[in-house]
Write an enzyme that holds these catalytic residues in place. Structure first.
Site, PDB file in Angstrom:
ATOM      1  N   ASP A  77       0.841  -1.192   0.000  1.00  0.00           N
ATOM      2  CA  ASP A  77       0.000   0.000   0.000  1.00  0.00           C
ATOM      3  C   ASP A  77       0.877   1.243   0.000  1.00  0.00           C
ATOM      4  O   ASP A  77       1.898   1.292   0.690  1.00  0.00           O
ATOM      5  CB  ASP A  77      -0.880  -0.013   1.263  1.00  0.00           C
ATOM      6  CG  ASP A  77      -1.746   1.222   1.373  1.00  0.00           C
ATOM      7  OD1 ASP A  77      -2.673   1.362   0.548  1.00  0.00           O
ATOM      8  OD2 ASP A  77      -1.496   2.054   2.278  1.00  0.00           O
TER       9      ASP A  77
ATOM     10  N   GLU B 244       1.625  -0.534  -5.094  1.00  0.00           N
ATOM     11  CA  GLU B 244       0.633   0.479  -5.457  1.00  0.00           C
ATOM     12  C   GLU B 244       1.346   1.807  -5.705  1.00  0.00           C
ATOM     13  O   GLU B 244       1.687   2.535  -4.757  1.00  0.00           O
ATOM     14  CB  GLU B 244      -0.411   0.663  -4.346  1.00  0.00           C
ATOM     15  CG  GLU B 244      -1.573   1.539  -4.807  1.00  0.00           C
ATOM     16  CD  GLU B 244      -1.966   2.659  -3.860  1.00  0.00           C
ATOM     17  OE1 GLU B 244      -2.925   3.378  -4.160  1.00  0.00           O
ATOM     18  OE2 GLU B 244      -1.301   2.836  -2.812  1.00  0.00           O
TER      19      GLU B 244
HETATM   20  C1  ARE Z   1      -8.569   9.112   6.170  1.00  0.00           C
HETATM   21  C2  ARE Z   1      -9.345  10.388   5.945  1.00  0.00           C
HETATM   22  C3  ARE Z   1      -8.396  11.571   5.896  1.00  0.00           C
HETATM   23  C4  ARE Z   1      -7.563  11.615   7.169  1.00  0.00           C
HETATM   24  C5  ARE Z   1      -6.832  10.298   7.323  1.00  0.00           C
HETATM   25  C6  ARE Z   1      -6.025  10.218   8.604  1.00  0.00           C
HETATM   26  O1  ARE Z   1     -10.071  10.294   4.713  1.00  0.00           O
HETATM   27  O2  ARE Z   1      -9.166  12.750   5.789  1.00  0.00           O
HETATM   28  O3  ARE Z   1      -6.612  12.654   7.090  1.00  0.00           O
HETATM   29  O4  ARE Z   1      -7.786   9.230   7.329  1.00  0.00           O
HETATM   30  O5  ARE Z   1      -6.866  10.278   9.705  1.00  0.00           O
HETATM   31  C7  ARE Z   1      -7.474   5.369   2.610  1.00  0.00           C
HETATM   32  C8  ARE Z   1      -8.518   6.435   2.295  1.00  0.00           C
HETATM   33  C9  ARE Z   1      -8.193   7.749   2.951  1.00  0.00           C
HETATM   34  C10 ARE Z   1      -7.971   7.558   4.444  1.00  0.00           C
HETATM   35  C11 ARE Z   1      -6.796   6.598   4.577  1.00  0.00           C
HETATM   36  C12 ARE Z   1      -6.412   6.323   6.027  1.00  0.00           C
HETATM   37  O6  ARE Z   1      -8.572   6.606   0.888  1.00  0.00           O
HETATM   38  O7  ARE Z   1      -9.304   8.622   2.746  1.00  0.00           O
HETATM   39  O8  ARE Z   1      -7.708   8.812   5.053  1.00  0.00           O
HETATM   40  O9  ARE Z   1      -7.171   5.344   4.001  1.00  0.00           O
HETATM   41  O10 ARE Z   1      -7.469   5.820   6.728  1.00  0.00           O
HETATM   42  C13 ARE Z   1      -2.605   8.844  -2.939  1.00  0.00           C
HETATM   43  C14 ARE Z   1      -1.562   7.775  -2.614  1.00  0.00           C
HETATM   44  C15 ARE Z   1      -2.127   6.361  -2.701  1.00  0.00           C
HETATM   45  C16 ARE Z   1      -3.402   6.228  -1.868  1.00  0.00           C
HETATM   46  C17 ARE Z   1      -4.373   7.296  -2.367  1.00  0.00           C
HETATM   47  C18 ARE Z   1      -5.692   7.269  -1.587  1.00  0.00           C
HETATM   48  O11 ARE Z   1      -0.444   7.925  -3.495  1.00  0.00           O
HETATM   49  O12 ARE Z   1      -1.153   5.464  -2.199  1.00  0.00           O
HETATM   50  O13 ARE Z   1      -3.803   8.607  -2.215  1.00  0.00           O
HETATM   51  N1  ARE Z   1      -3.955   4.879  -1.924  1.00  0.00           N
HETATM   52  C19 ARE Z   1      -3.736   3.908  -0.804  1.00  0.00           C
HETATM   53  C20 ARE Z   1      -4.989   3.085  -0.496  1.00  0.00           C
HETATM   54  C21 ARE Z   1      -6.031   3.969   0.127  1.00  0.00           C
HETATM   55  C22 ARE Z   1      -5.546   4.428   1.495  1.00  0.00           C
HETATM   56  C23 ARE Z   1      -4.107   4.721   1.519  1.00  0.00           C
HETATM   57  C24 ARE Z   1      -3.266   4.510   0.453  1.00  0.00           C
HETATM   58  C25 ARE Z   1      -3.520   5.069   2.825  1.00  0.00           C
HETATM   59  O14 ARE Z   1      -5.410   2.417  -1.642  1.00  0.00           O
HETATM   60  O15 ARE Z   1      -7.277   3.338   0.234  1.00  0.00           O
HETATM   61  O16 ARE Z   1      -6.277   5.619   1.887  1.00  0.00           O
HETATM   62  O17 ARE Z   1      -3.169   3.826   3.439  1.00  0.00           O
HETATM   63  C26 ARE Z   1      -2.918  11.606  -7.439  1.00  0.00           C
HETATM   64  C27 ARE Z   1      -1.586  10.990  -7.053  1.00  0.00           C
HETATM   65  C28 ARE Z   1      -1.783   9.742  -6.223  1.00  0.00           C
HETATM   66  C29 ARE Z   1      -2.681  10.044  -5.032  1.00  0.00           C
HETATM   67  C30 ARE Z   1      -4.016  10.578  -5.541  1.00  0.00           C
HETATM   68  C31 ARE Z   1      -4.987  10.907  -4.417  1.00  0.00           C
HETATM   69  O18 ARE Z   1      -3.572  10.747  -8.364  1.00  0.00           O
HETATM   70  O19 ARE Z   1      -0.861  10.643  -8.235  1.00  0.00           O
HETATM   71  O20 ARE Z   1      -0.532   9.279  -5.756  1.00  0.00           O
HETATM   72  O21 ARE Z   1      -2.906   8.823  -4.331  1.00  0.00           O
HETATM   73  O22 ARE Z   1      -3.767  11.759  -6.296  1.00  0.00           O
HETATM   74  O23 ARE Z   1      -4.456  11.903  -3.612  1.00  0.00           O
END
Ligand code: ARE
Ligand code: CA
Length: 504
Positions: free
Chosen positions: A227, A253
């Site tokens: 992740d 990812e």
């Molecule tokens: C939640 C709340 C936040 C709060 C946080 C901490 O929504 O408001 O600040 O908790 O309390 C998932 C959810 C998030 C959640 C997080 C933790 O989607 O909403 O936050 O869990 O609970 C980037 C990353 C990529 C990531 C995406 C979501 O690069 O790695 O953001 N994806 C993975 C998972 C997600 C997960 C996380 C990572 C965290 O698949 O499900 O988040 O573990 C452009 C960029 C991308 C970027 C994208 C979005 O496209 O190129 O790199 O992705 O914008 O910002």
């Protein structure tokens, strides 16, 4: 350049370009017989297609075990991806799974014993388990709390595991959060949405992460989705992976972001990467009805090499964000998944989640917060997705999915040839082994495509499923190959696929 194969197949395509195209379409060199019906392309030696996987989003371990036995094994999936299995913060939102509190295997999806039993039961029916590993960070909560297994946590303090010195405190932005994806240093050392960012260059941190992954391997998992791999320097990922046993599968990812300095290519040293470009390109023609072949080269432009790529229509993030075709559009979603599984690029993973109207809503849970068990019926009509919130989408139960997994076994690594467009419909061949056809429009359409498949009547595996042939007939639709041409009359928003072994 992307080419649509014109009617008449070989001759026209060969006239268009050079040897590459000749090889791709399997045309006879000049001097040899050119007429396709006189000299059908001979299937080349068959290599295996990469085994397809399924992401089972927020599905409890006991349910996954049953699903493996009832549906995933029989359908022909070779692996599945779970949600994160370790202890995380409390709360009803699905994304609590992405805020680790400890590496105990206790989560709202089940216990350690349940996880271990699932891995065994899935393995027994030929389905490997890949666990989602959240190793870039811990929690994002500013206030102290306890995790779902009772472990105390504070931001930057996880007793017995990590303390403040184990984290990056980037000092590059006012709040230490990532603000600029154009800065490598911010992306990798600042905090992704306030999530305490582990110092993955430090030996003790790497050791603890390694111990967690080893623990999961000891239960029999085949590998990990890393992740937020983009947020861990590629060298750090490589160093962590280097300590794991040879053959551990790693799926990084790394979302391909326009103009960003960190690219998926950096991570192929330690494993495969999810190729987000593929998903973006795949659905464009479905929305516009304008078909162009992808560039049938390896790598495709703006894609990692096929062997390095994990490809998908959508995942749990994109179905809540950028994906233009999701289970909410069940007709087009079926077509997208048929195209995904029919392709010769990458390792495909289909996605199975639950219906939602609030992006944050977790899967239905009991009073203690444990996600309720859910099972899919072994067969559901193609394209049917329940609309009530929290209901499982269960696309693995569509006959089309098992049918396309059988298609993959039969076509193996036969190359995809340039396709034929006819209005909103489109078809392509996997050289002399199978043909896929889709109609993205609402009106019926007929598409005719030259093929190296022997003349005959073929059972459609999209409507007929894995066992498309019945005694003397077909479970679903039938299509004819005659004089070296396959003819597909398709209703609006339907797809079809035939292969060498679906001939009646
Ligand atoms: C939640 C709340 C936040 C709060 C946080 C901490 O929504 O408001 O600040 O908790 O309390 C998932 C959810 C998030 C959640 C997080 C933790 O989607 O909403 O936050 O869990 O609970 C980037 C990353 C990529 C990531 C995406 C979501 O690069 O790695 O953001 N994806 C993975 C998972 C997600 C997960 C996380 C990572 C965290 O698949 O499900 O988040 O573990 C452009 C960029 C991308 C970027 C994208 C979005 O496209 O190129 O790199 O992705 O914008 O910002
Ligand atoms: Ca990081």
């Amino acid at each position: 350049m992307p080419a649509i194969r014109a009617r008449g197949g070989c001759r026209t395509a060969a006239a268009l370009t050079a040897t590459v195209v000749l090889l791709l379409v399997g045309c006879a060199p000049s001097g040899a017989p050119e007429n396709e019906s006189d000299a059908p392309a001979q299937p080349t030696a068959l290599g295996e297609a990469p085994g397809a996987g399924i992401q089972l989003f927020q599905l409890p371990w006991t349910s996954i075990a049953a699903e493996c036995e009832q549906t995933l094994g029989p359908a022909g999936f070779s692996w599945l991806l779970t949600s994160p299995p370790n202890e995380h913060i409390r709360g009803a939102e699905w994304w609590t799974s992405y805020q680790p509190v400890s590496y105990q295997l206790e989560s709202r999806l089940g216990s350690r014993a349940e996880f271990a039993e699932m891995v065994q039961r899935c393995g027994a029916v030929g389905v490997d388990v890949i666990a989602d590993a959240v190793i870039n960070h811990m929690t994002g909560q500013d206030l102290p709390g306890t995790g779902v297994a009772g472990s105390a946590h504070e931001h930057y303090s996880y007793p017995g595991l990590y303390g403040p010195d184990d984290f990056h405190h980037c000092g590059l932005t006012g709040d230490d959060d990532i603000h600029d994806y154009g800065s490598r240093e911010q992306v990798q050392t600042c905090e992704l949405v306030n999530l305490a960012d582990l110092d993955t260059a430090s030996a003790p941190v790497r050791d603890r992460i390694g111990a967690y992954l080893d623990d999961l391997l000891s239960l029999g998992v085949a590998g990990f989705r890393i992740d937020a791999a983009k947020h861990i320097a590629a060298d750090d990922v490589a160093a962590i992976v280097a300590e794991l046993p040879e053959g551990t599968r790693i799926l990084n990812e790394v979302i391909r972001g326009a103009g960003e300095p960190i690219e998926p290519e950096e991570y192929t040293e330690s494993g495969q990467v999810f190729e987000f470009s593929y998903a973006r390109d795949l659905v464009q023609p479905l929305r516009s009805g304008v078909w162009t072949d992808p560039e049938l080269s390896d790598p495709r432009p703006l894609h990692v090499a096929s062997d390095d790529a994990v490809v998908f229509v959508d995942n749990h993030d994109t179905e809540r964000g950028e994906a233009k075709v999701t289970a909410k559009m069940a007709g087009l979603y079926l077509l997208a998944n048929v195209l995904l599984l029919g392709d010769d690029y990458g390792t495909p993973v289909v996605y199975s989640g639950y219906t939602f109207s609030d992006r944050d809503a977790g899967a239905p849970a009991d009073a203690e917060g444990r996600v309720l068990p859910a099972e899919c019926p072994p067969v559901v009509e193609n394209g049917v997705v329940p609309t009530d919130d929290g209901a499982r989408t269960c696309i693995q139960s569509w006959p089309a999915i098992g049918g396309m997994l059988a298609f993959r076994e039969v076509v193996g690594d036969a190359p995809r040839l340039p396709g034929i467009e006819e209005g909103d419909a489109y078809a392509f061949e996997r050289e002399a082994r199978g043909v896929v056809a889709v109609n993205a429009g609402h009106a019926a359409e007929t598409v005719t495509i030259p093929t190296g498949l022997p003349d005959g009547e073929y059972c459609d595996v999209v409507s007929g499923g894995r066992e498309a042939r019945t005694d003397g007939g077909c479970q679903g639709a039938a299509f004819t190959v005659d004089g070296g041409e396959a003819v597909f009359e398709l209703d609006g928003r339907t797809a079809a696929a035939i292969h060498l072994e679906s001939r009646r």
